[in-house]
Design a protein around this motif. Structure first.
Motif, short mmCIF file in Angstrom:
data_model
loop_
_atom_site.label_atom_id
_atom_site.label_comp_id
_atom_site.label_asym_id
_atom_site.label_seq_id
_atom_site.Cartn_x
_atom_site.Cartn_y
_atom_site.Cartn_z
N ILE A 66 0.87 -1.18 0.00
CA ILE A 66 0.00 0.00 0.00
C ILE A 66 0.90 1.22 0.00
N VAL A 68 1.42 5.41 -0.77
CA VAL A 68 0.91 6.75 -1.01
C VAL A 68 2.12 7.63 -1.30
N PRO A 246 0.42 1.03 5.63
CA PRO A 246 0.59 1.87 4.45
C PRO A 246 1.73 2.86 4.69
N SER A 425 -4.28 9.97 3.56
CA SER A 425 -4.36 8.63 4.13
C SER A 425 -5.58 7.86 3.66
N GLN A 430 -4.44 5.98 -2.26
CA GLN A 430 -3.49 4.89 -2.13
C GLN A 430 -3.37 4.08 -3.42
N THR A 432 -2.71 0.22 -4.20
CA THR A 432 -2.65 -1.10 -3.58
C THR A 432 -2.39 -2.14 -4.66
#
Length: 746
Positions: A66, A68, A246, A425, A430, A432
């Motif tokens: 994950i 970001v 993450p 967040s 994100q 994935t």
């Protein structure tokens, strides 16, 4: 050659044919070149890449990463580093010097397991971040149940393309975990696996690189693997796992124009963008142009670009990168859909004029953004400001004062910082993706060692010894592995054309390489001009090693390979003049704001009309950032038919009439000047009054140049974004630029 894809040949049949094509007797034959490209497309391309990716997941299991990624853009001295520091530490940054180079990304997490506090709300909504270090990672690493899967590929494994394999690739039963790791440049001491796994810098040992034990590179990797297994108390990589965590990567790009020009060419992984501008100044004001030398920020000559022009360039760059990353990742997982999110942030809130001028200035910014970005292909990706955190009703950009000056401004800035952390967040920000477990472990191991540059054959041998890949299919599997990590922004690997596998290199820390490349681009801020490179952007091949040494580029990076990379991505042009090899890098030139020469005919314009998401007709235009500089490189290096003649002849770059925003070229009696205006590449055709050499009318000459530029721009755009992706999204449009403001068709 028939192009029959109904039955793919086996990998064993392809490899000897590829090796045959590389022999000297066949290299120069055009028909063999066509066959070679087809064979490589099959052997190393997405068909086999996807198959080996799914095969590795089915055999070893997967780990869900994950990620970001957030890139901070904007001109110099607008507060990019200060905002990044505020988001990470929730306090003001004391050091206010300019960012000198592309920095290694800071890492944070909002995992509940990593944050020791009772603020349940903060953990749930992601408004509290924890900077990742050894202690944080220690709370996340756990020993997974012993896997029933085998520890290596079965000896008779063949690529599979079954429905079961596809389902395995799309979803995994393993819990979400952290993604990649990054470490620092040459001289960083060897440190614990937990620190290396997440890209944290360890303190420099006073002895530098000499403190690192010097032994064979493969032994270094084997030691790192043994340490990895012992540290986590596991016997095989199949038993390794991480708790859900993450990771948020915050990358500060630096505000120098030379960095901003090449970002879309260098970076091609999914990112969210935070563009920062000074809300206390008019958007039509010229930007600051500063550079940090030896810890002291210096003001260089004035920047010819305005804050508004820099904002549009950043937005176009973000849009360009989103197209590139989408193409690369979909080769492995069709379900991956990188989304582009852009946050506009106005800084220096405490420096606004007094009321009512302050509110009027803020509303002017807001109205300009709404009015002039309407219809642009990236307009819908700009994240609006929620009502509860708006400042004076401003809806299109956030307002902060990262230095926390003034009580009212500080309270509002902390509120905005919490809100931005919560947004970044969120799931929609994100990326994935499932990664084969043994591949993931390899990435952790390579990140824990000092060495970042590996020959393809070195990494291949280690992977075979450690049973990460199978000997019989080593090239295909390793190519799929490094291509996936390149697409995720972990490794850097370019399958350079015409270069054998034995001469290819892999960088296991992408940020390390990007930082070293940025050193070359800082030539305008050097006190000395190396062989005229600062003024002309040109350097002899024989002088490149000295140039890299002067700018302190790491000795670990082979100079030849670095030059090949710059040429491959379109940052540099390789030109042969007077039997000597030159390299032309347009991004290093300064912005001189040169005047348009006399004798210009009607100006031609080139842009892409993008398909609207709401309507079927074409209603918006944009020239993706990076194509303009790559066009200058292509014109310099790729020959075409001379105007009005049957011979092939290149255009000649005229250094003393060019800068980083406009390029002058000549061929025979004609000259062309390229500029970039309002998302349109403009071409000014300059001809003398007496036109004796060409048996052409001016109309025919304009038509020839227009056709040539259309071919070049189409070719470049396909190289950068892929022919299929761009054809689905846009159409190249050309026309004559009309300067009349009352012209409806302008």
């Amino acid at each position: 050659r028939r192009g029959d894809m109904s039955k793919l040949p086996s990998e064993h049949a392809l490899k000897p044919l590829i090796e045959l094509c590389l022999k000297d007797d066949y290299k120069s034959r055009p028909d063999i070149g066509i066959v070679f490209q087809k064979l490589c497309s099959l052997y190393y391309g997405s068909e086999y890449g996807y198959r080996w990716y799914t095969e590795a997941i089915e055999t070893h299991g997967s780990i869900t990463v994950i990620i970001v990624r957030c890139v901070f853009t904007g001109s110099a001295r607008v507060g990019k580093s200060s905002l990044k520091y505020l988001l990470l530490h929730n306090t003001a940054r004391e050091d206010k010097t300019s960012t000198a180079l592309l920095e290694a990304p800071e890492l944070a997490t909002f995992s509940e397991a990593a944050i020791d506090c009772n603020l349940t709300k903060g953990i749930i909504d992601g408004s509290i971040w924890k900077v990742v270090d050894d202690e944080v990672l220690g709370k996340l690493v756990s020993q997974a149940p012993i896997s029933k899967r085998t520890d290596s590929f079965p000896s008779n494994a063949q690529p599979k393309n079954t429905e079961k394999t596809k389902k395995t690739a799309a979803s995994s039963t393993q819990p979400p975990t952290t993604p990649n790791s990054r470490t620092t440049s040459k001289g960083a001491s060897s440190h614990s696996q937990s620190s290396a796994a997440l890209g944290q810098r360890s303190p420099q040992n006073s002895k530098g690189a000499q403190s690192v034990q010097t032994f064979d590179s493969l032994l270094e990797l084997e030691e790192a693997r043994n340490h990895f297994l012992q540290k986590h108390n596991i016997s095989t990589e199949a038993e390794f796992n991480l708790e859900s965590c993450p990771l948020i990567y915050l990358l500060d790009t630096g505000g120098q124009p030379s960095f901003q020009h090449v970002i879309p060419l260098l970076l091609d992984f999914p990112c969210n963008f935070l563009h920062i501008f000074k809300a206390s100044e008019k958007l039509t004001n010229s930007c600051d142009n500063t550079y940090c030398r030896d810890g002291i920020t210096e003001q260089t000559k004035a920047n010819s670009r305005t804050s508004w022009e820099v904002m549009k360039q950043s937005l176009t760059a973000a849009f360009s990168m989103s197209m590139k990353s989408c193409r690369e990742l979909k080769a492995f997982d069709q379900s991956v859909e990188p989304n582009l999110h852009v946050l506009l942030v106005g800084s220096h809130l405490s420096h606004l004029p007094k009321e009512p001028e302050a509110k009027r200035a803020l509303l002017d910014h807001n109205e300009k953004i709404i009015r002039e970005l309407k219809g642009r292909p990236y307009a819908g990706n700009i994240v609006p400001v929620d009502r509860e955190v708006r400042y004076e009703g401003i809806a299109r950009y956030f307002l902060v004062d990262s230095h926390l000056q003034g009580r009212k401004e500080s309270i509002h800035t902390h509120k905005i910082a919490d809100h931005i952390r919560s947004m970044l967040s969120a799931k929609e920000f994100q990326l994935t993706m499932n990664v084969p477990k043994v591949w993931f472990c390899l990435q952790l191991i390579t990140s824990s060692v000092r060495k970042k540059m590996w020959k393809y054959t070195e990494l291949r041998q280690f992977c075979i010894q450690s049973k990460y890949i199978q000997l019989a299919h080593a090239d295909g599997q390793l190519h799929a592995l490094v291509t996936l990590f390149h697409s995720l922004g972990v490794y850097v690997y370019f399958d350079l054309p015409g270069v054998s596998r034995e001469e290819q290199w892999i960088c296991t820390d992408a940020t390390f390489l990007y930082k070293e490349i940025s050193k070359v681009l800082t030539v305008q801020y050097s006190e000395e001009d190396f062989c005229g490179f600062k003024e002309t952007g040109e350097v002899l091949e024989s002088q490149c090693e000295k140039l890299f040494k002067q700018h302190k580029v790491s000795d670990d990076i082979p100079a030849r390979w670095l030059l090949d990379i710059l040429v491959h991505v379109g940052i540099a042009a390789k030109v042969i003049q007077n039997e000597k090899i030159h390299y032309f890098i347009p991004a290093v030139l300064s912005e001189n704001d040169l005047a348009l020469p006399n004798g210009s005919l009607a100006t031609l314009g080139f842009t892409f009309a993008f398909h609207s998401q709401l309507m079927s007709q074409l209603d918006t235009h944009c020239m993706p950032t990076g194509i303009f500089h790559r066009l200058a490189v292509d014109i310099t290096s790729r020959e075409t038919k001379a105007l009005g003649q049957g011979i092939t002849k290149p255009w000649t770059y005229i250094a003393n009439q060019s800068d980083s925003t406009r390029f002058m070229f000549s061929q025979e009696a004609s000259r062309i000047l390229l500029t970039l205006e309002e998302d349109i590449i403009t071409l000014h055709l300059l001809v003398p009054e007496y036109f004796p050499k060409l048996d052409l009318t001016l109309s025919e000459l304009c038509k020839l140049i227009r056709e040539e530029m259309c071919e070049r721009i189409s070719y470049i755009s396909q190289q950068v974004f892929g022919s299929e992706l761009l054809s689905q999204k846009a159409t190249l449009k050309t026309g004559v630029i009309c300067r009349r403001k009352d012209c409806k068709d302008a």
